[in-house]
Scaffold this motif. Structure first.
Motif, PDB file in Angstrom:
ATOM      1  N   ALA A 229      26.325  52.141  -6.023  1.00  0.00           N
ATOM      2  CA  ALA A 229      27.538  51.542  -5.505  1.00  0.00           C
ATOM      3  C   ALA A 229      27.030  51.770  -3.711  1.00  0.00           C
ATOM      4  CB  ALA A 229      28.649  52.491  -5.497  1.00  0.00           C
ATOM      5  N   VAL A 230      25.663  51.826  -3.455  1.00  0.00           N
ATOM      6  CA  VAL A 230      25.097  52.046  -1.997  1.00  0.00           C
ATOM      7  C   VAL A 230      25.606  50.869  -1.386  1.00  0.00           C
ATOM      8  CG1 VAL A 230      23.040  51.377  -2.569  1.00  0.00           C
ATOM      9  CG2 VAL A 230      23.731  52.963  -0.670  1.00  0.00           C
ATOM     10  N   GLU A 231      25.526  49.626  -1.974  1.00  0.00           N
ATOM     11  CA  GLU A 231      25.754  48.289  -0.981  1.00  0.00           C
ATOM     12  C   GLU A 231      27.229  48.227  -0.561  1.00  0.00           C
ATOM     13  OE1 GLU A 231      23.811  44.775  -2.405  1.00  0.00           O
ATOM     14  OE2 GLU A 231      21.828  45.798  -2.710  1.00  0.00           O
ATOM     15  N   ALA A 232      28.049  48.430  -1.732  1.00  0.00           N
ATOM     16  CA  ALA A 232      29.532  48.356  -1.201  1.00  0.00           C
ATOM     17  C   ALA A 232      30.110  49.397  -0.245  1.00  0.00           C
ATOM     18  CB  ALA A 232      30.420  48.527  -2.545  1.00  0.00           C
ATOM     19  N   ALA A 233      29.482  50.763  -0.354  1.00  0.00           N
ATOM     20  CA  ALA A 233      29.585  51.712   0.412  1.00  0.00           C
ATOM     21  C   ALA A 233      28.948  51.552   1.861  1.00  0.00           C
ATOM     22  CB  ALA A 233      29.050  53.183  -0.085  1.00  0.00           C
ATOM     23  N   PHE A 234      27.910  50.969   1.785  1.00  0.00           N
ATOM     24  CA  PHE A 234      27.239  50.643   3.086  1.00  0.00           C
ATOM     25  C   PHE A 234      28.029  49.750   3.850  1.00  0.00           C
ATOM     26  CE2 PHE A 234      24.841  47.798   5.891  1.00  0.00           C
ATOM     27  CZ  PHE A 234      24.196  48.596   6.523  1.00  0.00           C
ATOM     28  N   PHE A 235      28.658  48.602   3.402  1.00  0.00           N
ATOM     29  CA  PHE A 235      29.494  47.621   3.769  1.00  0.00           C
ATOM     30  C   PHE A 235      30.989  48.169   4.399  1.00  0.00           C
ATOM     31  CE2 PHE A 235      26.705  44.486   2.310  1.00  0.00           C
ATOM     32  CZ  PHE A 235      26.435  43.731   3.362  1.00  0.00           C
ATOM     33  N   ALA A 236      31.341  49.306   3.627  1.00  0.00           N
ATOM     34  CA  ALA A 236      32.491  49.815   4.092  1.00  0.00           C
ATOM     35  C   ALA A 236      32.272  50.825   5.359  1.00  0.00           C
ATOM     36  CB  ALA A 236      33.024  50.933   2.860  1.00  0.00           C
ATOM     37  N   CYS A 237      31.082  51.409   5.377  1.00  0.00           N
ATOM     38  CA  CYS A 237      30.794  52.049   6.465  1.00  0.00           C
ATOM     39  C   CYS A 237      30.480  51.261   7.518  1.00  0.00           C
ATOM     40  CB  CYS A 237      29.467  52.983   6.105  1.00  0.00           C
ATOM     41  SG  CYS A 237      28.821  53.960   7.740  1.00  0.00           S
ATOM     42  N   TRP A 238      29.763  50.029   7.420  1.00  0.00           N
ATOM     43  CA  TRP A 238      29.463  49.336   8.721  1.00  0.00           C
ATOM     44  C   TRP A 238      30.578  48.709   9.164  1.00  0.00           C
ATOM     45  CZ3 TRP A 238      25.201  48.086  11.534  1.00  0.00           C
ATOM     46  CH2 TRP A 238      25.390  47.063  12.156  1.00  0.00           C
ATOM     47  N   THR A 239      31.600  48.187   8.420  1.00  0.00           N
ATOM     48  CA  THR A 239      32.747  47.549   8.969  1.00  0.00           C
ATOM     49  C   THR A 239      33.575  48.720   9.726  1.00  0.00           C
ATOM     50  OG1 THR A 239      33.828  47.751   6.795  1.00  0.00           O
ATOM     51  CG2 THR A 239      33.201  45.621   7.335  1.00  0.00           C
ATOM     52  N   GLY A 240      33.884  49.944   9.026  1.00  0.00           N
ATOM     53  CA  GLY A 240      34.494  51.132   9.947  1.00  0.00           C
ATOM     54  C   GLY A 240      33.871  51.459  11.262  1.00  0.00           C
ATOM     55  N   LYS A 241      32.597  51.467  11.104  1.00  0.00           N
ATOM     56  CA  LYS A 241      31.749  51.713  12.635  1.00  0.00           C
ATOM     57  C   LYS A 241      32.201  50.488  13.384  1.00  0.00           C
ATOM     58  CE  LYS A 241      27.990  54.154  12.105  1.00  0.00           C
ATOM     59  NZ  LYS A 241      28.425  55.482  12.634  1.00  0.00           N
ATOM     60  N   GLU A 242      31.804  49.338  12.966  1.00  0.00           N
ATOM     61  CA  GLU A 242      32.110  48.186  13.991  1.00  0.00           C
ATOM     62  C   GLU A 242      33.567  48.295  14.335  1.00  0.00           C
ATOM     63  OE1 GLU A 242      30.058  45.587  15.175  1.00  0.00           O
ATOM     64  OE2 GLU A 242      28.462  47.319  14.971  1.00  0.00           O
ATOM     65  N   ALA A 243      34.417  48.392  13.758  1.00  0.00           N
ATOM     66  CA  ALA A 243      35.855  48.118  14.093  1.00  0.00           C
ATOM     67  C   ALA A 243      36.141  49.505  15.136  1.00  0.00           C
ATOM     68  CB  ALA A 243      36.718  48.628  12.986  1.00  0.00           C
ATOM     69  N   PHE A 244      35.584  50.557  14.852  1.00  0.00           N
ATOM     70  CA  PHE A 244      35.716  51.819  15.967  1.00  0.00           C
ATOM     71  C   PHE A 244      35.026  51.437  17.260  1.00  0.00           C
ATOM     72  CE2 PHE A 244      34.023  55.639  17.779  1.00  0.00           C
ATOM     73  CZ  PHE A 244      35.261  56.178  18.112  1.00  0.00           C
ATOM     74  N   VAL A 245      33.823  51.063  17.193  1.00  0.00           N
ATOM     75  CA  VAL A 245      33.007  50.694  18.604  1.00  0.00           C
ATOM     76  C   VAL A 245      33.763  49.448  19.287  1.00  0.00           C
ATOM     77  CG1 VAL A 245      31.040  49.397  19.332  1.00  0.00           C
ATOM     78  CG2 VAL A 245      31.073  51.214  17.630  1.00  0.00           C
ATOM     79  N   LYS A 246      34.414  48.383  18.441  1.00  0.00           N
ATOM     80  CA  LYS A 246      35.144  47.532  19.110  1.00  0.00           C
ATOM     81  C   LYS A 246      36.563  47.732  19.761  1.00  0.00           C
ATOM     82  CE  LYS A 246      35.093  43.442  17.056  1.00  0.00           C
ATOM     83  NZ  LYS A 246      35.456  42.321  16.024  1.00  0.00           N
ATOM     84  N   ALA A 247      37.136  48.836  19.181  1.00  0.00           N
ATOM     85  CA  ALA A 247      38.237  49.466  19.436  1.00  0.00           C
ATOM     86  C   ALA A 247      38.139  49.999  20.824  1.00  0.00           C
ATOM     87  CB  ALA A 247      38.956  50.386  18.738  1.00  0.00           C
ATOM     88  N   VAL A 248      37.079  51.015  20.976  1.00  0.00           N
ATOM     89  CA  VAL A 248      36.527  51.478  22.112  1.00  0.00           C
ATOM     90  C   VAL A 248      36.362  50.545  23.176  1.00  0.00           C
ATOM     91  CG1 VAL A 248      34.988  53.017  23.097  1.00  0.00           C
ATOM     92  CG2 VAL A 248      35.891  53.655  20.766  1.00  0.00           C
ATOM     93  N   GLY A 249      35.780  49.688  22.783  1.00  0.00           N
ATOM     94  CA  GLY A 249      35.417  48.689  23.984  1.00  0.00           C
ATOM     95  C   GLY A 249      33.987  49.087  24.403  1.00  0.00           C
ATOM     96  N   ALA A 250      33.038  49.650  23.854  1.00  0.00           N
ATOM     97  CA  ALA A 250      32.028  50.265  24.366  1.00  0.00           C
ATOM     98  C   ALA A 250      30.772  49.102  24.185  1.00  0.00           C
ATOM     99  CB  ALA A 250      31.533  51.541  23.975  1.00  0.00           C
TER     100      ALA A 250
ATOM    101  N   THR B 299      32.810  46.010  29.842  1.00  0.00           N
ATOM    102  CA  THR B 299      31.974  46.207  28.512  1.00  0.00           C
ATOM    103  C   THR B 299      31.964  44.659  27.746  1.00  0.00           C
ATOM    104  OG1 THR B 299      33.829  47.431  27.453  1.00  0.00           O
ATOM    105  CG2 THR B 299      31.995  48.322  28.447  1.00  0.00           C
ATOM    106  N   GLY B 300      32.836  43.721  28.356  1.00  0.00           N
ATOM    107  CA  GLY B 300      32.794  42.589  27.551  1.00  0.00           C
ATOM    108  C   GLY B 300      33.901  42.419  26.595  1.00  0.00           C
ATOM    109  N   LYS B 301      34.982  43.493  26.607  1.00  0.00           N
ATOM    110  CA  LYS B 301      36.062  43.574  25.460  1.00  0.00           C
ATOM    111  C   LYS B 301      37.060  42.374  25.943  1.00  0.00           C
ATOM    112  CE  LYS B 301      39.308  45.980  22.539  1.00  0.00           C
ATOM    113  NZ  LYS B 301      39.573  46.976  22.186  1.00  0.00           N
ATOM    114  N   PRO B 302      37.674  41.289  25.146  1.00  0.00           N
ATOM    115  CA  PRO B 302      38.678  40.332  25.578  1.00  0.00           C
ATOM    116  C   PRO B 302      40.110  41.214  25.991  1.00  0.00           C
ATOM    117  CG  PRO B 302      37.290  39.541  23.956  1.00  0.00           C
ATOM    118  CD  PRO B 302      37.138  41.013  23.934  1.00  0.00           C
ATOM    119  N   GLU B 303      40.701  40.649  27.043  1.00  0.00           N
ATOM    120  CA  GLU B 303      41.927  41.147  27.338  1.00  0.00           C
ATOM    121  C   GLU B 303      42.641  40.163  27.729  1.00  0.00           C
ATOM    122  OE1 GLU B 303      41.022  43.681  30.489  1.00  0.00           O
ATOM    123  OE2 GLU B 303      40.145  45.244  28.983  1.00  0.00           O
ATOM    124  N   LEU B 304      44.043  40.077  27.849  1.00  0.00           N
ATOM    125  CA  LEU B 304      44.993  39.269  28.171  1.00  0.00           C
ATOM    126  C   LEU B 304      45.093  39.170  29.993  1.00  0.00           C
ATOM    127  CD1 LEU B 304      48.008  39.478  25.933  1.00  0.00           C
ATOM    128  CD2 LEU B 304      46.840  37.706  26.122  1.00  0.00           C
TER     129      LEU B 304
END
Length: 232
Positions: A138-159, A69-74
């Protein structure tokens, strides 16, 4: 996790470039803007420096491959020894490392998002949309908190792009960070830790770790970190 400053002098950028391999240099050459190229070079050199410290290895000698899926590995002699992830935005980068669990990290320089709810309704989980709609000013700050959390999870899964963002839900501030459900189920989400990070004032970041109640620490590379890179 390591927070890394990417605004370097020309001499330090040259030192960063000297530790990259041919593939990384070729990727850096594809950037049209010098600023973007320098940030790519610096962030990948910082990744090599952090991993080399863990592995007691030469940063120049580290080899990488990519998953299906394109995730870097050693690769090479260090294959499988560490799980890691890199994210950079603006003048900052985050490097996340784990010896045991899949891990993903994301950082985003916030910008005005007058259409945050429209974007959320088009891409996010209904639970997230409802929570964001209740955030008021506070919606814009909450949006970025949501976005970074979702991106971190997707990148951890490597999907990569194969995982739809509305297929799982994360908690929205002021609720504590957490993955609430995956594929409509709560049980798989309980096996993950989601934590927010603040690598710099006003700079949202997040890390997702495939382990329940995982402890994580945010450290900072010194401003002169590039001086620690091995010479050519």
């Amino acid at each position: 996790m390591w927070s890394v400053g990417l605004r370097l002098s020309a001499a330090r950028c040259a030192a960063c470039l000297s530790v990259l391999d041919g593939e990384e240099r070729a990727r850096s050459d594809r950037f049209l803007r010098a600023e973007d190229r320098d940030r790519f070079v610096a962030s990948h050199a910082a990744l090599r420096l952090v991993l080399a410290g863990f592995l007691d290895a030469d940063a120049r000698a580290l080899a990488f491959s990519t998953s299906m899926t394109g995730k870097p590995e050693l690769a090479g002699p260090e294959v499988g020894r560490l799980r890691f992830n890199l994210s950079h935005s603006g003048g900052h980068a985050l490097v996340a490392v784990s010896t045991t669990a899949r891990i993903g990290v994301d950082v985003e320089v916030p910008r005005p998002m007058p259409d945050a709810l429209r974007i959320a309704r088009a891409h996010f989980h209904p639970r997230e949309v409802a929570a964001l709609a209740a955030c008021g000013r506070a919606v814009e700050a909450a949006f970025f908190a949501c976005w970074t959390g979702k991106e971190a999870f997707v990148k951890a899964v490597g999907a990569g792009l194969s995982m739809p963002l509305d297929g799982f839900a994360v908690a929205i501030p002021p609720a504590p960070p957490a993955i609430l459900e995956i594929g409509g189920l709560r049980a798989p989400a309980a096996g993950w830790t989601l934590a927010t990070l603040a690598p710099a004032p006003g700079l949202p970041g997040a890390v997702a770790i495939e382990a329940p109640c995982a402890a994580c620490a945010l450290r900072r590379l010194r401003p002169d970190w590039a001086d620690r890179l091995p010479g050519p």
